[in-house]
Design an enzyme around this catalytic site. Structure first.
Site, PDB file in Angstrom:
ATOM      1  CB  CYS A 294      -1.040   0.001   1.119  1.00  0.00           C
ATOM      2  SG  CYS A 294      -0.540  -0.725   2.664  1.00  0.00           S
TER       3      CYS A 294
ATOM      4  NE  ARG B 296       3.641  -8.384   5.674  1.00  0.00           N
ATOM      5  CZ  ARG B 296       2.328  -8.566   5.705  1.00  0.00           C
ATOM      6  NH1 ARG B 296       1.801  -9.415   6.560  1.00  0.00           N
ATOM      7  NH2 ARG B 296       1.550  -7.889   4.878  1.00  0.00           N
TER       8      ARG B 296
ATOM      9  CD  GLN C  89      -0.342  -8.526   1.007  1.00  0.00           C
ATOM     10  OE1 GLN C  89       0.222  -7.478   0.749  1.00  0.00           O
ATOM     11  NE2 GLN C  89      -0.938  -8.743   2.163  1.00  0.00           N
TER      12      GLN C  89
ATOM     13  CG  ASP D  19      -2.277  -5.340  -1.543  1.00  0.00           C
ATOM     14  OD1 ASP D  19      -3.294  -5.567  -0.880  1.00  0.00           O
ATOM     15  OD2 ASP D  19      -1.152  -5.205  -1.044  1.00  0.00           O
TER      16      ASP D  19
ATOM     17  CG  HIS E 140      -4.193   0.253  -2.023  1.00  0.00           C
ATOM     18  ND1 HIS E 140      -3.226  -0.603  -2.510  1.00  0.00           N
ATOM     19  CD2 HIS E 140      -4.280   0.024  -0.691  1.00  0.00           C
ATOM     20  CE1 HIS E 140      -2.731  -1.305  -1.500  1.00  0.00           C
ATOM     21  NE2 HIS E 140      -3.358  -0.942  -0.385  1.00  0.00           N
TER      22      HIS E 140
ATOM     23  CE  LYS F 237      -8.860  -6.320   9.755  1.00  0.00           C
ATOM     24  NZ  LYS F 237      -8.981  -7.761   9.632  1.00  0.00           N
TER      25      LYS F 237
ATOM     26  CG  HIS G 176      -6.091  -0.492   2.366  1.00  0.00           C
ATOM     27  ND1 HIS G 176      -4.713  -0.452   2.343  1.00  0.00           N
ATOM     28  CD2 HIS G 176      -6.488   0.709   2.886  1.00  0.00           C
ATOM     29  CE1 HIS G 176      -4.298   0.707   2.827  1.00  0.00           C
ATOM     30  NE2 HIS G 176      -5.363   1.426   3.164  1.00  0.00           N
TER      31      HIS G 176
END
Length: 647
Positions: A339, A368, A386, A388, A390, A472, A518
């Site tokens: 992000c 991670r 991911q 992802d 946005h 969320k 997100h």
């Protein structure tokens, strides 16, 4: 003076008035006798309490039965106490640490002293557990002073409970008693031990007291219990089925992925079949995103640490990130999140309200640091990708964009035949970890709830489960054997626009802050693939299968015809190969079944002469002989419609 009247709001939004001091059991009885019989506890304004505790203020309440998470939590908490009572009966010198409920069952940490136990002792403890349960003892709660609590456990030489009590504030300490067992506990508990009808003690483990390796190691007994024996039997059957579906086993057998020590733990490499599977998933989501106006971007795998300090991911997630590296007198980090990179892309040019909503999407790899003991196949890794996206929008556009992302996420999971439970994850008002101001949080929480209500969604609310920058919507899917997995999320974010000073020029020619959504339906490609493997037991839908058709010529004479069929199938996008080995047809069929190829086309002299194919379907056997053009049409339709596997 008249009794005070309170208003209790039920999960369906209806309100009922009661006298102050009413108990959860009395509320359940006023609704339905059956509900009262099934009730295990009651949740009041997010806190689970005993059914006989008085409710004295207006509140949102839920009567918890076995079918609810809070009901199971209560049931398994009480079962942990029953386990301790059984151990106390069998091993009077045992000293007890902690015994909480967990996601699937419960455990208790116990110091057995000189009487160390093994797996062979568990059936004896199970038998005593059921004996204690059948006494139908009530769980009784009583308040005790700190001095009384300390005295009680010092007399019994239990240094573990004394250690816990010393950290507690006087006036907040409670004991629970059932039968001959007393435990330091906040609760809640079920009304009676008689509600527990079946138990399985599943395993033993060592556990240091309070997780401190310098402390004594206790014996941790894990277990799971049920209100019916049949439920336990079904659970044990599911465990056996889960072993057969284990993605680590099937992933190797089907050539999906590998993990190599020379490359590193938690860093999966996708093999050809797995790469085909993953690229097919990506293409599916890319097509859907394109229809909905997303623009795809690509961002680097490392970035300057200042990027993550600005976003707050560093140091907020510091413990789960790899150490920074020095580059040209600056510090860089492996990317833990996509992000912040997208926010900088947004800032690359001045945005107008006419440019919004701007939907940026990426299949972005992130890294991670996970403890080695937590790594597991594809489901828990150190490097993952991911899906992802946005969405940068105006406040007026927010609710519709939330609805659009919910619709996309629901569509994705329905394609795989996965039922979805929806949870609205809010902030915990007493926790200071969240960023942004309260006004924005309240607004965001209201907007996601309104969007869910307007779409007619059935949802639960979970205080304390929000991310640090916004509330969320979590999508929790159930797989083919009933297990729940949290996957897709839709998050509303008022914090990052402030941190990154994101603006757009409105119709009034003034600068305004956008709102960010997100969104990640799959979550991560690795974890989602692990769940898909287990959901389908490796028998993927035709459209998703790495190899869709295997052509099996009976002899070398039919290889030219098999090659013609292969070309025709390749021309319409089917993943197909010809088994040209000098192998008996029975062996070719067995190998194709083992590889879980959906269709096998067996061709001999007769099929060549008639321009036909003899078709076998994985797990179904022979389904008949078809004109090849007819088969071509049927398979294309099944792939195009993304049909689920036939039973």
């Amino acid at each position: 003076m008249a009794d005070k009247t309170i208003t209790l709001t039920l999960p369906d939004g209806s309100e009922r008035e009661y006298s102050s001091g009413v108990t959860g059991l009395e509320v359940a009885q006023s609704i339905a006798a059956g509900l009262a019989r099934a009730a295990l506890s009651v949740t009041v304004n997010g806190d689970i309490i005993d059914l006989d505790r008085p409710i004295t203020e207006d509140a949102d309440i839920t009567i918890n039965t076995w079918d609810s998470e809070d009901g199971k939590y209560t049931f398994w908490h009480s079962s942990a106490h029953l386990l301790a009572e059984a151990v106390q009966e069998l091993y009077p010198e045992a000293k007890f640490g902690i015994g909480p409920p967990i996601e699937n069952g419960f455990y208790y940490d116990i110091d057995f002293g000189d009487n160390q136990i093994s797996q062979e002792d568990l059936p004896k403890i199970e038998k005593k557990f059921i004996e204690m349960a059948r006494k139908k003892s009530e769980f009784e709660r009583r308040n005790v002073s700190k001095d009384e609590a300390l005295s009680f456990y010092k007399e019994r030489g239990n240094e573990y409970k004394v250690d816990l009590i010393e950290d507690l504030e006087d006036g907040t300490i409670t004991f629970y008693e059932q039968g001959n067992f007393t435990d330091l506990c906040r609760g809640p508990h079920i009304p009676s031990t008689g509600d527990v009808k079946a138990v399985k003690l599943t395993s033993l483990a060592g556990a240091y007291w309070r997780g401190d390796s310098d402390s004594k190691q206790l014996t941790r007994i894990y277990g799971i219990s049920f209100p019916k024996q049949k439920m336990l039997e079904e659970h044990l059957n599911r465990i056996e089925e889960a072993k057969k579906r284990d993605h680590r086993k099937l992933g190797k057998e089907l050539g999906i992925y590998m993990i190599d020590n020379m490359v590193g733990s938690g860093l999966p490499m996708w093999l050809p079949n797995g790469t085909t599977l993953r690229r097919t998933l990506e293409a599916f989501l890319r097509d859907e995103q394109k229809k909905r106006g997303y623009k795809e971007v690509i961002t680097p795998h490392i970035a300057n640490i200042e990027l993550y300090k600005t976003s707050g991911h560093y140091p907020y997630y510091k413990d789960s990130q790899f150490n920074p590296m020095e580059v040209d007198d600056d510090e860089y980090m492996l990317k833990p999140m996509n992000c912040p990179h997208h926010h900088r892309i947004y800032s690359n040019e001045m945005r107008s309200y006419r440019d919004l909503p701007l939907r940026l999407a990426e299949f972005g790899s992130v890294y991670r640091y996970e403890q080695s003991g937590e790594l597991s196949g594809l489901s828990r890794v150190r490097g993952f990708t991911q899906d992802d996206a946005h969405i940068y929008c105006t406040h007026d556009q927010l609710k519709q964009e939330i609805k659009n992302t919910i619709e996309l996420t629901q569509m994705v999971f329905s394609t795989f035949g996965m039922p979805v439970d929806i949870r609205l994850s809010y902030r915990d008002e007493n926790d200071k970890k969240y960023g942004g101001n309260t006004e924005y949080w309240d607004r965001a929480q209201t907007e996601i709830r309104e969007a869910a209500d307007e779409m007619g969604l059935d949802y639960t609310i979970a205080p304390g489960e929000a991310s640090f920058y916004g509330p969320k919507i979590d999508f929790i899917i159930r797989d083919a054997i009933g297990r729940k997995w949290q996957l897709g999320t839709v998050q509303v974010d008022y914090v990052m626009p402030e941190r990154f000073d994101l603006t757009y020029v409105g119709s009034d020619n003034e600068k305004h802050r956008p709102v960010i959504i997100h969104r990640a339906p799959f979550g991560s490609m690795e974890r989602f693939t692990s769940i898909l493997i287990e959901h389908f037991a490796g028998d993927f839908p035709l459209w998703l299968s790495p190899e869709q058709v295997k052509i099996l010529p009976i002899s070398d004479d039919q290889i030219p015809y098999a090659k013609e069929l292969e070309t025709a199938l390749l021309n319409i996008g089917v993943r197909v190969s010809v088994d040209e080995r000098s192998e008996q047809i029975g062996g070719k069929i067995r190998d194709a079944e083992t590889s879980k190829t959906p269709f096998m086309l067996i061709v001999g002299a007769k099929e060549v002469e008639e321009n036909s194919v003899s078709v076998r379907r994985h797990k179904h056997g022979d389904i008949g002989t078809f004109n090849f053009s007819e088969f071509l049409s049927d398979i294309k339709e099944e792939i195009d419609t993304k049909a689920l596997p036939k039973d």
